[in-house]
Each structure stands twice: as C-alpha cells, then as structure tokens.
Design an enzyme around this catalytic site. Structure first.
Site, PDB file in Angstrom:
ATOM      1  N   ASP A  73       0.850  -1.199   0.000  1.00  0.00           N
ATOM      2  CA  ASP A  73       0.000   0.000   0.000  1.00  0.00           C
ATOM      3  C   ASP A  73       0.882   1.243   0.000  1.00  0.00           C
ATOM      4  OD1 ASP A  73      -1.933   2.074   0.678  1.00  0.00           O
ATOM      5  OD2 ASP A  73      -3.252   0.405   1.207  1.00  0.00           O
ATOM      6  N   SER A 127      -6.949   4.427  -1.522  1.00  0.00           N
ATOM      7  CA  SER A 127      -6.803   2.968  -1.529  1.00  0.00           C
ATOM      8  C   SER A 127      -8.122   2.260  -1.803  1.00  0.00           C
ATOM      9  CB  SER A 127      -6.246   2.474  -0.186  1.00  0.00           C
ATOM     10  OG  SER A 127      -4.946   2.954   0.011  1.00  0.00           O
ATOM     11  N   ASP A 178      -9.926  -2.156   6.581  1.00  0.00           N
ATOM     12  CA  ASP A 178      -9.242  -1.127   5.789  1.00  0.00           C
ATOM     13  C   ASP A 178      -9.472  -1.421   4.298  1.00  0.00           C
ATOM     14  OD1 ASP A 178      -7.759   1.199   5.633  1.00  0.00           O
ATOM     15  OD2 ASP A 178      -5.817   0.186   5.757  1.00  0.00           O
ATOM     16  N   THR A 180      -7.911  -1.917   1.409  1.00  0.00           N
ATOM     17  CA  THR A 180      -7.327  -2.940   0.530  1.00  0.00           C
ATOM     18  C   THR A 180      -7.873  -4.337   0.797  1.00  0.00           C
ATOM     19  OG1 THR A 180      -5.375  -1.558   0.320  1.00  0.00           O
ATOM     20  CG2 THR A 180      -5.153  -3.844  -0.372  1.00  0.00           C
ATOM     21  N   ARG A 191     -15.786   3.834   2.769  1.00  0.00           N
ATOM     22  CA  ARG A 191     -14.810   2.896   3.304  1.00  0.00           C
ATOM     23  C   ARG A 191     -14.763   2.853   4.827  1.00  0.00           C
ATOM     24  NH1 ARG A 191      -8.962   5.124   1.605  1.00  0.00           N
ATOM     25  NH2 ARG A 191      -8.305   3.783   3.329  1.00  0.00           N
ATOM     26  N   GLN A 342      -4.795 -12.783  -1.770  1.00  0.00           N
ATOM     27  CA  GLN A 342      -4.302 -11.402  -1.767  1.00  0.00           C
ATOM     28  C   GLN A 342      -3.582 -11.150  -0.448  1.00  0.00           C
ATOM     29  OE1 GLN A 342      -6.718  -7.902  -3.114  1.00  0.00           O
ATOM     30  NE2 GLN A 342      -6.397  -7.135  -1.036  1.00  0.00           N
ATOM     31  N   GLU A 344      -1.521  -8.027   1.648  1.00  0.00           N
ATOM     32  CA  GLU A 344      -1.199  -6.598   1.659  1.00  0.00           C
ATOM     33  C   GLU A 344      -0.209  -6.260   2.758  1.00  0.00           C
ATOM     34  OE1 GLU A 344      -3.145  -2.156   2.172  1.00  0.00           O
ATOM     35  OE2 GLU A 344      -3.833  -3.785   3.429  1.00  0.00           O
ATOM     36  N   ASP A 349       2.082   2.831   3.285  1.00  0.00           N
ATOM     37  CA  ASP A 349       1.230   4.012   3.127  1.00  0.00           C
ATOM     38  C   ASP A 349       1.046   4.759   4.438  1.00  0.00           C
ATOM     39  OD1 ASP A 349      -1.213   5.516   1.822  1.00  0.00           O
ATOM     40  OD2 ASP A 349      -2.006   4.588   3.649  1.00  0.00           O
ATOM     41  N   LYS A 350       0.740   4.049   5.481  1.00  0.00           N
ATOM     42  CA  LYS A 350       0.380   4.738   6.729  1.00  0.00           C
ATOM     43  C   LYS A 350       1.583   5.486   7.301  1.00  0.00           C
ATOM     44  CE  LYS A 350      -3.080   1.169   7.479  1.00  0.00           C
ATOM     45  NZ  LYS A 350      -4.143   1.932   6.804  1.00  0.00           N
ATOM     46  N   HIS A 353       2.247   8.579   5.197  1.00  0.00           N
ATOM     47  CA  HIS A 353       1.354   9.669   5.622  1.00  0.00           C
ATOM     48  C   HIS A 353       1.937  10.417   6.818  1.00  0.00           C
ATOM     49  CE1 HIS A 353      -2.189   9.243   3.106  1.00  0.00           C
ATOM     50  NE2 HIS A 353      -2.313   7.960   3.384  1.00  0.00           N
ATOM     51  N   ASP A 391      -1.048   0.189  -4.760  1.00  0.00           N
ATOM     52  CA  ASP A 391      -2.351   0.769  -5.087  1.00  0.00           C
ATOM     53  C   ASP A 391      -2.230   2.195  -5.615  1.00  0.00           C
ATOM     54  OD1 ASP A 391      -1.525   1.598  -2.595  1.00  0.00           O
ATOM     55  OD2 ASP A 391      -3.429   1.188  -1.588  1.00  0.00           O
ATOM     56  N   HIS A 392      -1.344   2.958  -5.024  1.00  0.00           N
ATOM     57  CA  HIS A 392      -1.151   4.346  -5.465  1.00  0.00           C
ATOM     58  C   HIS A 392       0.246   4.782  -5.054  1.00  0.00           C
ATOM     59  CE1 HIS A 392      -1.585   5.356  -1.252  1.00  0.00           C
ATOM     60  NE2 HIS A 392      -2.698   4.655  -1.229  1.00  0.00           N
ATOM     61  N   HIS A 434      -1.188  11.160  -0.855  1.00  0.00           N
ATOM     62  CA  HIS A 434      -0.916  10.251  -1.975  1.00  0.00           C
ATOM     63  C   HIS A 434      -0.516  11.090  -3.180  1.00  0.00           C
ATOM     64  CE1 HIS A 434      -4.157   7.273  -0.263  1.00  0.00           C
ATOM     65  NE2 HIS A 434      -3.135   7.444   0.554  1.00  0.00           N
TER      66      HIS A 434
HETATM   67 ZN   LIG Z   1      -3.038   6.330   2.274  1.00  0.00          ZN
END
Ligand SMILES: [Zn+2]
Length: 651
Positions: A73, A127, A178, A180, A191, A342, A344, A349-350, A353, A391-392, A434
């Site tokens: 992520d 996400s 979450d 994903t 979400r 899958q 993750e 990501d977190k 951030h 994802d991004h 992001h």
């Molecule tokens: Zn994020």
C-alpha cells in the site's frame, strides 16, 4: 568482479530466487552493501548479458492454477528505491520484489463521484478506489469499496474465484476493514463503514437500513476460506439487525462455522481452512505495529545527524510477520482446485502519511519477505502466478539536498552513505498526501506477461481472472441449482430442504408459505457452503400443502419445494425439484415449481416426487457432509423463533 555481476544478473531470472534470498539481511541492521565495483565499467549493471532468452523463458501463456497478489500500500517507485538503498544498497536488490522477471507500469487514477466531473478522472486516488479497480475491473470514486460510480456493487476477484471453486484468502497487516482487504470481501459506499457501530459512516449500507451490512459483517458473509489481519475491535461490535442481532460479530462468525483465532498459537494450530470451517484470524485491535520504530521528519531534519532504523519493540512475534502469514496461508489454501490469495503490506502508506522514513522502509522489507515466500512456493509449484504491485504512489522522495521548507529525514544506508528523504505534501503534524504517478507492476508465472508495458490498474482484474480461467457470470453459476425436499411430512415434523448447485451464491433466503396461514415464515438467511444450502424446517400443524422457497441472495435464483402435511406421513428420502425458477422468467414456469404449486402434489399422499438419482445423490452426499454446521445454524434460528412465539403461531 564478474562473480557479483553474474550474481545480480542471475537474480533477474526466476530460477535464482534462492540465490537472491541468500542475500537477505538481518531484520534490523543492514549487513551488506552495494558491491564495491559499481565504479567499474559494468560494475553497477544489472543486466549486462543479453536478456532475450531469459525473458522468453519467463513468458508462459497460462492458465494458472493459483494466483498470489501482493500489494504494497502506497509503494511507489520512491518507496521501493529508498528501502533498497537503505537495506541492500543502491546497487543491491530486494530479494523478493526485484526478482520478478516481468515488469510493467500501471495507471491508478480514480473517478469523480459527483458534480459536473462525475465519471471523469481524479488524478490522485485513494486505496478504496484503487483496490476496487483491481478487485472488480471497474474504476470508481475515492472512498468506494467495490461499488461503481453509481454505487452498484461489482463482483470481486475473491467472490468470483470462490464461485469457481477456487480456495480464497485475504491477508493484511492493516485492520481487515481497511480499504485494501475490504475491496475483496465487501461492497459499501464509504470505506469507513467498519462495523455495526459506525452508524453514520454506513448509512444506507447498514443492515438495519436494509443494506448489505458493514464491512466486518460482509467479510463474514463473503466467507473466504481464510482472512487474516488486524481489526479485531470491529468484530467485537454487536449486530444491530438480522439473524444475529444482539450478538458480537466474533460470536456470529463462530456460529457460522468459522475457526476464529486471535493469536499466533491459534494460527499455528490450524490444520485446515475451507468453506465448512473458514478461518477468521485477527491479531490486533487495529493495524499491526510496524517492523521499525518511527522516525520523525522535521523541517531541516535531513541536516541533522543521519539515523539508522531501530527495531520496534511493539512488533508482533515473527510467527505473525507478513511472511509467516503468507506461508501459513499458502499451506492452508493449496489444494487440487487452486487458490486466489491477496496479501497486503499496509503500513508503507500509513507511515508515509506520517512522514516516518524508517517506518515505511521496514514495511517494504516486510512485504519483500512475503514476496520471497510467494515466489518460493510459485517456483516449486510451477503453476502459480505471482503479481507484486501497489495501489497508489505516495509522497516520500529521495532528495539531494535538504529542502528548505518541508519535512525531511537523513538515514545512513548499508552503503555507508547518507540518504535524505523529504515529505513535501503536508506540514508537520499533517497527513502527507498520496500522489498520482503510475506504478510498477511485476509478475512471475503463467499469465504474468500481461503485466508488461503500460497497463491500467483495472487490467490486473482481467489478468488474474483470465489466468485462473474464471467464469465471471455468477448468476449463471447458480442457474442449474436444484432443490431436494420430501413431498409429504407429518404435522410439525422436522425435515431438511437442501439446495445444491448454488455456486454463484453466498447465502440463500428461506421462506415457508402455508396455505391459509396469516403470513409466510421467514426462515432466515442460510450460508451456501460449497454450493449447497440446507434449511431444517418444522412442518405446519395443519394438514395441507405448503411451500419452502429458497432464493439465492446473489443470483436471485428461486427454488421452490412443494410439500404436504399428511397425518402419519413418514419423511421419505428427499427428492429433487426438476426445474429451478428464474424470478425474471416467464410466469408460465412449470407447475410444482412455483409458490402455491404445491397444490399439484395434493394432500393425498402420492409419495415422493420423481427425481433423477444422478442429480440428487451428489447433493445428498454433500448435505450429509455439511449437516453439522448447517443444522447448528438452523436450530439456533428456530430456538429464537420459538422463543419469540413466531414459529408456533405460524406453523
Ligand atoms: Zn493512504
């Protein structure tokens, strides 16, 4: 130093995973660096020989029996590079992520939900939109969990793979609610609709509002064979409506046959994960703690003494590392029919951030270990596609000099030099953003050539569905369903009604309708297990015809059993209704298959309905195998009906 050149070159090939893995570092202290010969001609080259044959050998048209999709992520090129620099050196390689032979790039944009730009590209996605894209093949808006821009649920890879008889798994280091992990198992407009208590966030998706329920409730209903991650807190919440109203979601899962595990010992003890006894494993209330302790970026921070990343004392034991969860999942899912899994790594990501350089680097290394585990299995199996992507893209950038006005951190890498990482999209204390860059997507195994070139995130859905040769028509997968039931029963007798061939459904609703009764009796939803749903019914007290109707919750396929209450009747062997009823079909469907059609059977005791043994016997065998879990479910329901007086008065 041709040896080191060959070593790195060989690692590009799929046959060299073991060699690459031997370069793995200790988890917290980098112990190897970029080879000293990078200053020499060819010394930094990664592909100094002709690659043509290696690439040709990597291309396998498939199909694949298994697919393992690993998501970092927020893992853009910058996040991969900084992790490699830190732990393996600029000239080194991540033994998992960098070992996949086929790579491409994919676009990740989402869509605007509302206003004049509805349906047009939103260049920086979240996400939820991105996960929905690869889970369903449909681009959507930020915040959406596997619904399209109009809010219409889209079938997910996990749901489709399950309907096609594949085993399914969903693993994350985040809360399972979450985005994903949620995109494979739920369909909600927002979400943050985590559990029954997130009333405002769920809105019309809440069960008591007639929706499909919160993400946590839908995870239970989707019934993947295996779901592992964080997010226990939401499963502690209590259902506000439906069959399990008043019970915690953990209790509900157990009632529905799940093996609920909460710690490493529980996970280790698991010997199976299947539709009869799926696994719900949650090991933290929220997200997993990260591998490395957090670092704090500050304005001018990259001018301070460079740091090395320190272990996080709160990290879970290594038997709950992402690698361990991946290995355990593969062990539990691998069977003759194949699986879709899958995995993750969520907190790249977190931590990005939070402008936490060591945090995000540690999570990339954690994911890389999971990729190594997946590749080890795939290489040995020979019939498994592995895809590694993100994802991004995200904020962190490797910069040359300390930026004057934005947050930054300096780290000492395994090369012994300083790497400056800058976070330029939010002020101190804010959440870094992001970004909208395209992303790396890498593949190995049958079908993986489809990742090469420039593709879109939604292509991932089709690449996987095609490789597994999945039939995406879930309604069609239930269209040949049959129903078996006795034609005659004694007053108030208990009997089973069993539907089989409902592969496209995850639940059925069941209703008993007796002529002359004030109202139909809702027998509640029942889980479809390996295409079979069994409802235990108590017959009405009054002689005469009645019907039991099972309706596929996802397909809408309607199956009706006409039954008669006859004094002294002995419940015979179940029979099979000859024709499933499509509710959209012409109302001239054959008599005996429609509600009320029970009149045709009459109350005179004409014996069991005709059926073909070849159709009914497999269903019977399955029903017998499943009777333990199914019976518990239905009996629980009946107790509640009796307690509230509904059953006695209606039957
Ligand atoms: Zn994020």
């Amino acid at each position: 130093m041709t040896t080191s050149i060959r070593r790195r070159r060989a690692a590009l090939t799929t046959g060299a995973v073991a060699i690459a893995a031997s370069l793995a570092l200790a988890p917290t202290v980098a112990s190897a660096a970029t080879p000293a010969d990078v200053a020499q001609n060819g010394g930094a080259a990664r592909s100094i020989d002709d690659s043509t044959q290696v690439l040709l050998d990597s291309v396998d048209g498939g199909p694949a029996k298994n697919v393992i999709l690993l998501i970092g992520d927020g893992m853009g090129d910058s996040e991969i590079t900084s992790a490699r620099n830190y732990a393996y050196g600029a000239g080194g390689q991540l033994p998992g992520i960098d070992a996949l032979p086929l790579t491409g790039q994919y676009t990740t944009y989402s869509l605007y939900k509302d206003g004049p730009n509805k349906g047009k590209p939103d260049y920086v996605p979240d996400s939820a939109a991105t996960g929905s894209a690869w889970a369903t093949g449909t681009k959507t808006y930020d915040n959406a969990i596997s619904v399209d821009v109009d809010g219409v649920p889209q079938d997910t890879l996990l749901e489709i793979a399950k309907a096609n008889g594949k085993k399914t798994g969903n693993v994350s280091t985040a809360e399972l609610q979450d985005a994903t992990p949620a995109v494979q198992s739920a369909h909600v407009a927002a979400r943050s609709c985590y559990g029954p208590d997130t009333v405002t966030q769920c809105g019309a998706d809440a069960l008591d509002q007639g929706g499909l329920g919160s993400i946590s409730e839908q995870i239970i209903g989707t019934r993947a064979d295996l779901t592992l991650g964080g997010g226990a807190a939401s499963f502690e919440q209590t259902a506000r409506a439906g069959q399990w109203q008043g019970e915690s979601l953990f209790d509900q899962a157990a009632d529905r046959g799940y093996q609920v595990v909460r710690d490493a010992a529980g996970l280790d003890a698991l010997a199976s994960a299947d539709q009869s006894e799926p696994v719900l494993g949650t090991f933290t209330d929220g997200n997993f703690p990260t591998r490395f302790a957090a670092t704090t970026a500050t304005v001018g921070g990259a001018d301070l003494a460079p740091q090395t990343c320190q272990p996080n004392p709160d990290r879970l034991s290594t038997d709950l590392s992402l690698r361990s969860l991946t290995e355990k999942s593969i062990d539990l899912l691998d069977d003759d029919n194949g699986f879709f899994l899958q995995v993750e790594g969520a907190s790249i990501d977190k931590r990005d951030h939070s402008a936490d350089a060591c945090g995000q680097i540690g999570e990339v290394l954690d994911l890389d270990e999971a990729v190594q585990a997946a590749l080890d299995f795939a290489k040995a199996d020979g019939d498994t596609m592995v895809i590694v992507t993100a994802d991004h893209a995200h904020t962190s950038q490797i910069v040359d000099s300390t930026p004057p006005a934005t947050l930054s951190t300096a780290l000492t890498t395994v090369d012994g030099t300083t790497m400056k990482i800058a976070y330029g999209t939010a002020a101190a204390g804010g959440s870094q953003q992001h970004t909208g860059s395209q992303l790396r997507v890498a593949g190995y195994g049958p079908g993986a050539a489809n990742v090469v070139g420039l593709i879109d995130q939604t292509d991932n859905f089709f690449t996987i569905a095609n490789a597994l040769q999945l039939d995406r028509d879930l309604d069609g997968l239930s269209s040949d369903a049959t129903l078996s039931a006795p034609s005659e029963v004694a007053p108030e007798a208990e009997f089973d009604v069993t539907a089989s061939g409902l592969a496209g459904d995850r639940q059925v609703s069941a209703v008993l309708d007796a002529d002359g009764a004030a109202a139909a009796v809702d027998l509640g939803p029942v889980d479809v297990i390996d295409g079979v749903a069994t409802v235990t019914v108590q017959a009405p007290a009054e002689p005469g015809p009645f019907t039991v109707t099972l309706t596929g919750a996802q397909s809408g396929v309607e199956l009706v059993a006409p039954v008669s209450v006859v004094e002294g009747a002995v419940v015979p062997a179940p029979t099979t209704s000859p024709v499933p009823v499509d509710p959209s079909a012409d109302p001239t469907t054959p008599a005996g298959a429609l509600p009320g059609g029970g009149d045709a059977a009459g109350g005179t005791g004409s014996g069991p309905l005709a059926f073909t043994g070849s159709e009914a016997l497999p269903a019977l065998a399955l029903a017998l195998m499943l009777v333990a879990s199914g019976a518990v479910l239905v009996l629980r329901r009946r107790r509640r009906l009796v307690a509230t007086g509904e059953l006695g008065s209606q039957l």
